[in-house]
Write a protein that holds these residues in place. Structure first.
Motif, PDB file in Angstrom:
ATOM      1  N   ASP A   1       0.831  -1.206   0.000  1.00 11.60           N
ATOM      2  CA  ASP A   1       0.000   0.000   0.000  1.00 11.60           C
ATOM      3  C   ASP A   1       0.860   1.248   0.000  1.00 11.60           C
ATOM      4  O   ASP A   1       0.577   2.212  -0.747  1.00 11.60           O
ATOM      5  N   ARG A   2       1.923   1.263   0.746  1.00  5.76           N
ATOM      6  CA  ARG A   2       2.813   2.428   0.793  1.00  5.76           C
ATOM      7  C   ARG A   2       3.535   2.648  -0.551  1.00  5.76           C
ATOM      8  O   ARG A   2       3.699   3.760  -0.994  1.00  5.76           O
ATOM      9  N   LEU A   3       3.951   1.540  -1.144  1.00  5.33           N
ATOM     10  CA  LEU A   3       4.630   1.654  -2.445  1.00  5.33           C
ATOM     11  C   LEU A   3       3.675   2.217  -3.504  1.00  5.33           C
ATOM     12  O   LEU A   3       4.080   3.023  -4.341  1.00  5.33           O
ATOM     13  N   LEU A   4       2.438   1.749  -3.462  1.00  9.04           N
ATOM     14  CA  LEU A   4       1.458   2.265  -4.427  1.00  9.04           C
ATOM     15  C   LEU A   4       1.183   3.734  -4.206  1.00  9.04           C
ATOM     16  O   LEU A   4       1.014   4.505  -5.180  1.00  9.04           O
ATOM     17  N   ARG A   5       1.156   4.189  -2.982  1.00 12.59           N
ATOM     18  CA  ARG A   5       0.939   5.624  -2.707  1.00 12.59           C
ATOM     19  C   ARG A   5       2.115   6.435  -3.201  1.00 12.59           C
ATOM     20  O   ARG A   5       1.928   7.553  -3.696  1.00 12.59           O
ATOM     21  N   LEU A   6       3.322   5.907  -3.042  1.00 13.26           N
ATOM     22  CA  LEU A   6       4.512   6.644  -3.513  1.00 13.26           C
ATOM     23  C   LEU A   6       4.540   6.720  -5.025  1.00 13.26           C
ATOM     24  O   LEU A   6       5.033   7.692  -5.618  1.00 13.26           O
ATOM     25  N   ALA A   7       4.053   5.669  -5.667  1.00 11.68           N
ATOM     26  CA  ALA A   7       4.056   5.630  -7.112  1.00 11.68           C
ATOM     27  C   ALA A   7       3.073   6.616  -7.716  1.00 11.68           C
ATOM     28  O   ALA A   7       3.235   7.043  -8.851  1.00 11.68           O
ATOM     29  N   LYS A   8       2.087   6.994  -7.019  1.00 15.47           N
ATOM     30  CA  LYS A   8       1.085   7.914  -7.567  1.00 15.47           C
ATOM     31  C   LYS A   8       1.568   9.283  -7.574  1.00 15.47           C
ATOM     32  O   LYS A   8       2.073  10.120  -7.407  1.00 15.47           O
TER      33      LYS A   8
END
Length: 152
Positions: free
Chosen positions: A145-152
């Motif tokens: 979830d954190r990686l996906l937030r950073l990717a956005k």
């Protein structure tokens, strides 16, 4: 606990009056002791509301007592207690049952005091957190979830 009493009788056909007080000490109040009551052997004269007893009337005529008085200690929430009781007229002015009854009250109070003291104090705490197994299971989802937030 402190019990004090005083019997006073005026000259003549007047009945004596027993005044008493019971005061709890600080450590006794701190134990949250209940109200203790005993049935005494102190007789309540017939027509106890009358301050006098003429010759040939009531107890002086051989009439039976109206009953016996109850004695009590205060509860822990009270400062103290006191009462005034009218005693039967007696030619000899002797009332041995008064002290005996206060001893009975003291014994009943001491039994309550011993029971309260036997209840030991406690101070217990604890803490629970999420189990290690659940943390491991959730770790992948949290990192993803954190990686996906950073990717956005």
């Amino acid at each position: 606990m402190r019990i004090t009493w005083h019997i006073e009788k005026q000259r003549g056909n007047l009945r004596p009056q027993l005044s008493y007080s019971v005061i709890l000490e600080g450590h006794e109040k701190g134990l949250a002791l209940p109200y203790v009551r005993v049935e005494s052997t102190i007789p309540e004269p017939p027509a106890a509301w009358q301050a006098h007893c003429h010759p040939g009337e009531h107890e002086r005529a051989g009439a039976a007592p109206a009953g016996c008085y109850s004695l009590a200690t205060p509860s822990h929430a009270m400062r103290g207690t006191g009462q005034t009781l009218r005693l039967p007229w007696r030619a000899d002015n002797r009332y041995p049952e008064v002290e005996a009854s206060f001893r009975q009250l003291r014994e009943a109070f001491e039994a309550e005091l011993a029971a309260a003291r036997a209840s030991e104090p406690m101070d217990e705490g604890g803490e629970l957190t999420v189990s290690l197994e659940l943390k491991r299971d959730m770790a992948l989802a949290i990192v993803a979830d954190r990686l996906l937030r950073l990717a956005k």
